[in-house]
Structures are given as structure tokens and as C-alpha cells.
Design a protein around this motif. Structure first.
Motif, PDB file in Angstrom:
ATOM      1  N   THR A 137       0.834  -1.205   0.000  1.00  0.00           N
ATOM      2  CA  THR A 137       0.000   0.000   0.000  1.00  0.00           C
ATOM      3  C   THR A 137       0.863   1.247   0.000  1.00  0.00           C
ATOM      4  O   THR A 137       0.588   2.223  -0.721  1.00  0.00           O
ATOM      5  CB  THR A 137      -0.928  -0.002   1.233  1.00  0.00           C
ATOM      6  N   PRO A 143      -1.781  -7.135  -3.942  1.00  0.00           N
ATOM      7  CA  PRO A 143      -2.704  -6.724  -2.871  1.00  0.00           C
ATOM      8  C   PRO A 143      -4.089  -7.333  -2.984  1.00  0.00           C
ATOM      9  O   PRO A 143      -4.720  -7.612  -1.956  1.00  0.00           O
ATOM     10  CB  PRO A 143      -2.757  -5.189  -3.026  1.00  0.00           C
ATOM     11  N   LEU A 190      -2.111   1.700   6.046  1.00  0.00           N
ATOM     12  CA  LEU A 190      -3.387   1.206   5.535  1.00  0.00           C
ATOM     13  C   LEU A 190      -4.500   2.224   5.740  1.00  0.00           C
ATOM     14  O   LEU A 190      -5.455   2.290   4.956  1.00  0.00           O
ATOM     15  CB  LEU A 190      -3.752  -0.111   6.227  1.00  0.00           C
ATOM     16  N   ASP A 238      -7.206   0.153  -1.681  1.00  0.00           N
ATOM     17  CA  ASP A 238      -7.025   1.047  -0.533  1.00  0.00           C
ATOM     18  C   ASP A 238      -8.163   0.898   0.472  1.00  0.00           C
ATOM     19  O   ASP A 238      -7.936   0.880   1.685  1.00  0.00           O
ATOM     20  CB  ASP A 238      -6.936   2.501  -1.008  1.00  0.00           C
ATOM     21  N   GLY A 253      -7.842  -2.391   2.404  1.00  0.00           N
ATOM     22  CA  GLY A 253      -6.813  -2.288   3.430  1.00  0.00           C
ATOM     23  C   GLY A 253      -7.291  -1.491   4.634  1.00  0.00           C
ATOM     24  O   GLY A 253      -7.033  -1.868   5.782  1.00  0.00           O
TER      25      GLY A 253
END
Length: 292
Positions: free
Chosen positions: A52, A78, A225, A243, A246
């Protein structure tokens, strides 16, 4: 000692002393293997935070231009990690919210999972291990290191309390991962039948190793995160699904920590209340005897 302690080993024709030695070595190796595999989950969380951060800094040119394979690694890994971590974090949250965490801490009779369930555990463990291994190699190839967010404009820490809840939540989720996935697979490999009860050596090993990993690396990087989402929101930038996932996983883990802390406080408070009531009853009984 029972020769069936490790039926996968062929101990036929060996003396009793040799059997005991081999059994002790096998048990030590099983404990070490189980403890090391337990760290795969927190390492996957650390890898997700590093990815991230790298994707965020790449947007602003804070890191060097990468090759096509490196960019593909940053964009695709991710998504897989989000799915894998969610498969553990969400059941762990339900496990704690429903109070099952207190029940599983009590001694129970080991039960071997069914064949299909055990196969799923094998696949999940192997997938985690492959992703973390590829992630470590990829992070070394792309030169990702520890990023000092304090030097970035607009950064502010979430606070010590939030980090404490996240720390407790991640440790609780790691224990859930070790208990529900790692130990059944390892015990099936070594014993072939039944699941051995968790020993204090394993608990201490996981706790010490997790604490060291947190102190050395994770406490400086996991906030990315949350920080990346807030920073993009302030800059009116598009917030991607990676995003948001996370960000969600961070707060889900923090909720697990809050639930665990509240459960522990309630247990302590209940025990103190019962002890105080018992003392009042004993004192009242003694007063009655004195009056008689």
C-alpha cells in the motif's frame, strides 16, 4: 512413551530409548514448525502495508520507476492478499463477538478435521506461504524499505490507543490462524490422527515472535493502511478498492482487539465481584456466629 506419538515415523525395530529420543525430536520439530508457520499471517499484513505504501509513493514519484513485472506485482498482489486476509479476519471477528474465543481457551478433546476441511486448510496455508514468499522477494527486488511517514505533509498518527487495539487484535487473529489452520495441518502431517492440544511453549513462542516482529517493523508501517485513504481523500484523489479493503481490514482487526480487551476486563471484573461477594458472605457468617 507411547510409540504412536508420531505414527508417520517408522520406529519398528528400534529400542525404547531410541523411540523416546526420536519422539522428542519429532515433537520439538513439530512445535518449531507450527510456531514459524503461525507468523505467516502477521507477515502477510506487513506485506500488505508495504505494498500500500509503495503504490502510494509511486503515484507521487517518491520511488524510482519500476519495471513492468514490478508494477504488475504492486497492482495484483494486494488483491490476493486482501482476499486471503479476509478469510481469516472475518471469522476471527465473529469468533470473538460471539464469545467463542473464551470457549476455545478451555481444554477440549482434540478432533481431527474432515478430509475436505483439511484439504481446504492445506490449500489456504500453501497459498498464504506462496504469496508471502513472492511478496518478500518482490519487495526486495523493488527496494521497498521502511518509510518514515512523519516526514510527509498532512500525516498524523492514529494514537497509541488505536495501535494498542490493533496490536491486540492482530495477535488474537494470529492465534486464531494458528489454531484453526496451522496446527491441524502440522498435526496431520506429524501424527496423522487427532489434533494435539496447544502447549504453553507454542503460546509463548508465538507471543514472543509476534512481539518482536511488531516492535521491529510492523508498528512503523501498519498505519499506512489508514493514512493512504485519508491522504487521498484530503487531496480529492480517487480511492481504489485495494485502498478501501486495506482500510477496512485495519479497522476490523482493531475491533477484534477492542472486543478482546473488553472481554478480558469483563472477566476480571466478574471475578473481583464474585470474590468481594464471597468475602462479604463470609464476614456476615462470622458476625452471626459471634452474635450467637
Amino acid at each position: 512413551m507411547n510409540s504412536k506419538i508420531c505414527p508417520r515415523l517408522d520406529l519398528v525395530g528400534t529400542s525404547t530409548k531410541s523411540k523416546d529420543t526420536i519422539s522428542k525430536l519429532a515433537e520439538s520439530f513439530r512445535t518449531t514448525t507450527s510456531t514459524l508457520l503461525s507468523f505467516i499471517f502477521p507477515l502477510s499484513f506487513l506485506l500488505l502495508a508495504k505494498l500500500t505504501t509503495a503504490r502510494f509513493l509511486l503515484t507521487f514519484g517518491r520511488i524510482q520507476t519500476m519495471s513492468f513485472l514490478a508494477s504488475l506485482f504492486l497492482n495484483q498482489t494486494p488483491l490476493v492478499l486482501h482476499m486471503l486476509i479476509s478469510l481469516i479476519t472475518i471469522p476471527a471477528l465473529i469468533h470473538n463477538l460471539t464469545g467463542l474465543a473464551r470457549l476455545t481457551n478451555k481444554p477440549t478433546s482434540p478432533v481431527r478435521p474432515s478430509g475436505a476441511k483439511l484439504l481446504g486448510m492445506w490449500i489456504l496455508l500453501c497459498t498464504f506461504q506462496v504469496c508471502v514468499g513472492i511478496g518478500i522477494e518482490g519487495s526486495m527486488a523493488t527496494g521497498m524499505g521502511v518509510v518514515d511517514f512523519d516526514g510527509l505533509e498532512g500525516y498524523y498518527s492514529l494514537g497509541k490507543l488505536c495501535l494498542l487495539f490493533f496490536f491486540v487484535g492482530l495477535h488474537e487473529t494470529t492465534r486464531y490462524w494458528a489454531r484453526m489452520v496451522v496446527r491441524p495441518v502440522v498435526d496431520d502431517t506429524f501424527y496423522g490422527e487427532g489434533i494435539k492440544e496447544e502447549t504453553w511453549v507454542e503460546r509463548v513462542g508465538v507471543a514472543v515472535g509476534f512481539g518482536g516482529l511488531w516492535w521491529c517493523r510492523m508498528r512503523d508501517e501498519v498505519e499506512s493502511l489508514v493514512f493512504v485513504v485519508r491522504w487521498k481523500k484530503e487531496l480529492l484523489m480517487e480511492i481504489g478498492m485495494a485502498d478501501m479493503f486495506g482500510w477496512l481490514l485495519y479497522y476490523l482487526t482493531m475491533v477484534i482487539g477492542m472486543v478482546r480487551v473488553l472481554n478480558s476486563l469483563s472477566v476480571v471484573g466478574r471475578r473481583l465481584f464474585i470474590r468481594s461477594r464471597k468475602e462479604d458472605i463470609d464476614r456476615f457468617g462470622n458476625d452471626l456466629e459471634d452474635n450467637v
